[in-house]
Motif scaffolding. Structure first.
Motif, PDB file in Angstrom:
ATOM      1  N   LYS A   1       1.788   6.644  -7.709  1.00  0.00           N
ATOM      2  CA  LYS A   1       2.533   6.651  -6.450  1.00  0.00           C
ATOM      3  C   LYS A   1       1.589   6.807  -5.263  1.00  0.00           C
ATOM      4  N   ASN A   2       0.644   7.742  -5.375  1.00  0.00           N
ATOM      5  CA  ASN A   2      -0.286   7.978  -4.264  1.00  0.00           C
ATOM      6  C   ASN A   2      -1.200   6.777  -4.032  1.00  0.00           C
TER       7      ASN A   2
ATOM      8  N   ALA B   1       0.743   3.813  -2.520  1.00  0.00           N
ATOM      9  CA  ALA B   1       1.063   4.040  -1.109  1.00  0.00           C
ATOM     10  C   ALA B   1      -0.142   3.780  -0.220  1.00  0.00           C
TER      11      ALA B   1
ATOM     12  N   SER C   1       9.553   2.058  -3.646  1.00  0.00           N
ATOM     13  CA  SER C   1       9.326   1.676  -2.249  1.00  0.00           C
ATOM     14  C   SER C   1       8.032   2.229  -1.670  1.00  0.00           C
ATOM     15  N   SER C   2       7.335   3.084  -2.418  1.00  0.00           N
ATOM     16  CA  SER C   2       6.081   3.625  -1.890  1.00  0.00           C
ATOM     17  C   SER C   2       4.924   2.639  -1.991  1.00  0.00           C
TER      18      SER C   2
ATOM     19  N   LYS D   1       2.594  -0.030  -0.936  1.00  0.00           N
ATOM     20  CA  LYS D   1       2.250  -0.631   0.348  1.00  0.00           C
ATOM     21  C   LYS D   1       2.151  -2.140   0.206  1.00  0.00           C
TER      22      LYS D   1
END
Length: 336
Positions: free
Chosen positions: A245-246, A249, A266-267, A269
């Motif tokens: 996730k990180n 993003a 949705s995270s 990019k």
């Protein structure tokens, strides 16, 4: 001498050692090939209960080792100063930890002539990044951290190694604390070492990366090793859903280590590319959310059968989709 011919007996050895039976003065020999089927493995030896016997591969192969932890991660996690490890062949391993990580051995004070003629093929060995002094370091295809034992005639073939520093194609760190130690006759073939991108890391990222041994301590001689690792610098990598996730993003290209994940939805990019190693599975995702982004090589599995769709203009390449009950994976405008 004990001969082990089934995965259950090998797991039994781990249980006995981890309960405090060090096997000092005893020999363990494999008696057959073993497929561990990617079932979560418990290391032979833990921090306060080391394996201290002799372990021989005996011409057999261990397939599909899957082991994770923090420090001292491998088939054998922690070995003591009488341990001898020889001729162990591991194929198709996934080994993830934080410090002292290797497919055969994580962390070991060893006997003098001890880690030799082991072979690791088609393995992914990963030491996670972080902000402490020891995160992401002392990692190699065969072993992570060793002291007092010679490292002789080992091979790493078709392996991917990830870490922050102290990374070797064979072993991450070797020390000669109580006697002179030799690292010789080892071979690397088609081994890639990737430095994990880690903002705020306290040490120098990418330091001490070498073909056979990443970093040496006192009284260590490194000679007559062959082959060269391919180095990739500051690569975004994920081995857990949170790391994924990180990284997603933040955008850019992200390498995803095999495992089961919750897709970051949705995270992600826009413009991100998720390069997934075989065995990467995204489970139960209700919204993929990869607008203008790309996923390569993943399996999407949604056993609940609910809709799991991307946003417009996502790209799926070399992916597998598993679902039922009118499951939708893509919108018009996506590329598959």
């Amino acid at each position: 001498t004990y001969e082990l011919s089934t995965p259950a007996k090998l797991a039994g050895l781990a249980k006995l050692v981890n309960e405090g039976n060090s096997f000092t003065g005893k020999s363990i020999k494999l008696g057959a090939d073993m497929d561990l089927n990617n079932i979560a493995w418990t290391t032979i030896g833990v921090k306060n209960a080391n394996f201290n016997g002799k372990f021989y591969g005996n011409g057999f192969t261990i397939y599909n080792l899957n082991v994770s932890g923090t420090k001292g991660v491998g088939l054998i996690g922690f070995a003591g100063n009488a341990a001898h490890i020889e001729g162990v062949r591991i194929v198709g391993a996934k080994v993830t930890g934080v410090n002292s990580v290797g497919a055969v051995l994580g962390y070991g004070y060893l006997a003098a002539d001890c880690l030799k003629y082991c072979v690791v093929e088609d393995a992914i060995v990963y030491a996670a990044a972080g902000d402490s002094n020891e995160d992401g370091d002392k990692v190699g295809a065969v072993a992570g951290w060793t002291s007092n034992g010679n490292i002789i005639g080992n091979k790493a073939i078709d392996c991917e190694i990830y870490g922050c520093r102290d990374i070797g194609g064979i072993v991450g760190y070797v020390n000669g604390e109580n006697r002179a130690v030799e690292v010789s006759g080892n071979t690397v073939e088609n081994v890639t070492v990737s430095v994990i991108k880690a903002a705020g890391y306290k040490k120098t990222l990418g330091s001490n990366i070498n073909n056979a041994v990443g970093r040496t301590g006192v009284s260590v001689s490194v000679k007559d090793n062959s082959g060269e690792v391919t180095k990739e610098t500051e690569v975004a990598v994920a081995s857990t859903s949170t790391e994924l996730k990180n990284a997603a993003a933040a955008g850019g290209e992200v390498t995803v280590i095999p495992g089961n994940y919750t897709f970051p939805a949705s995270s992600v990019k826009e413009g991100t590319t998720l390069n997934c190693d075989p065995g990467t599975v995204f489970e139960g995702s209700s919204s993929l959310g990869i607008k203008g982004s790309t996923v390569v090589g993943a399996t999407f599995s949604n056993p609940q059968g609910t809709a799991a769709t991307s946003t417009v203009n996502g790209t799926f390449k070399d992916c597998n989709f598993i679902g039922s009950n009118g499951l939708r994976w893509c919108y018009a405008g996506d590329t598959v």
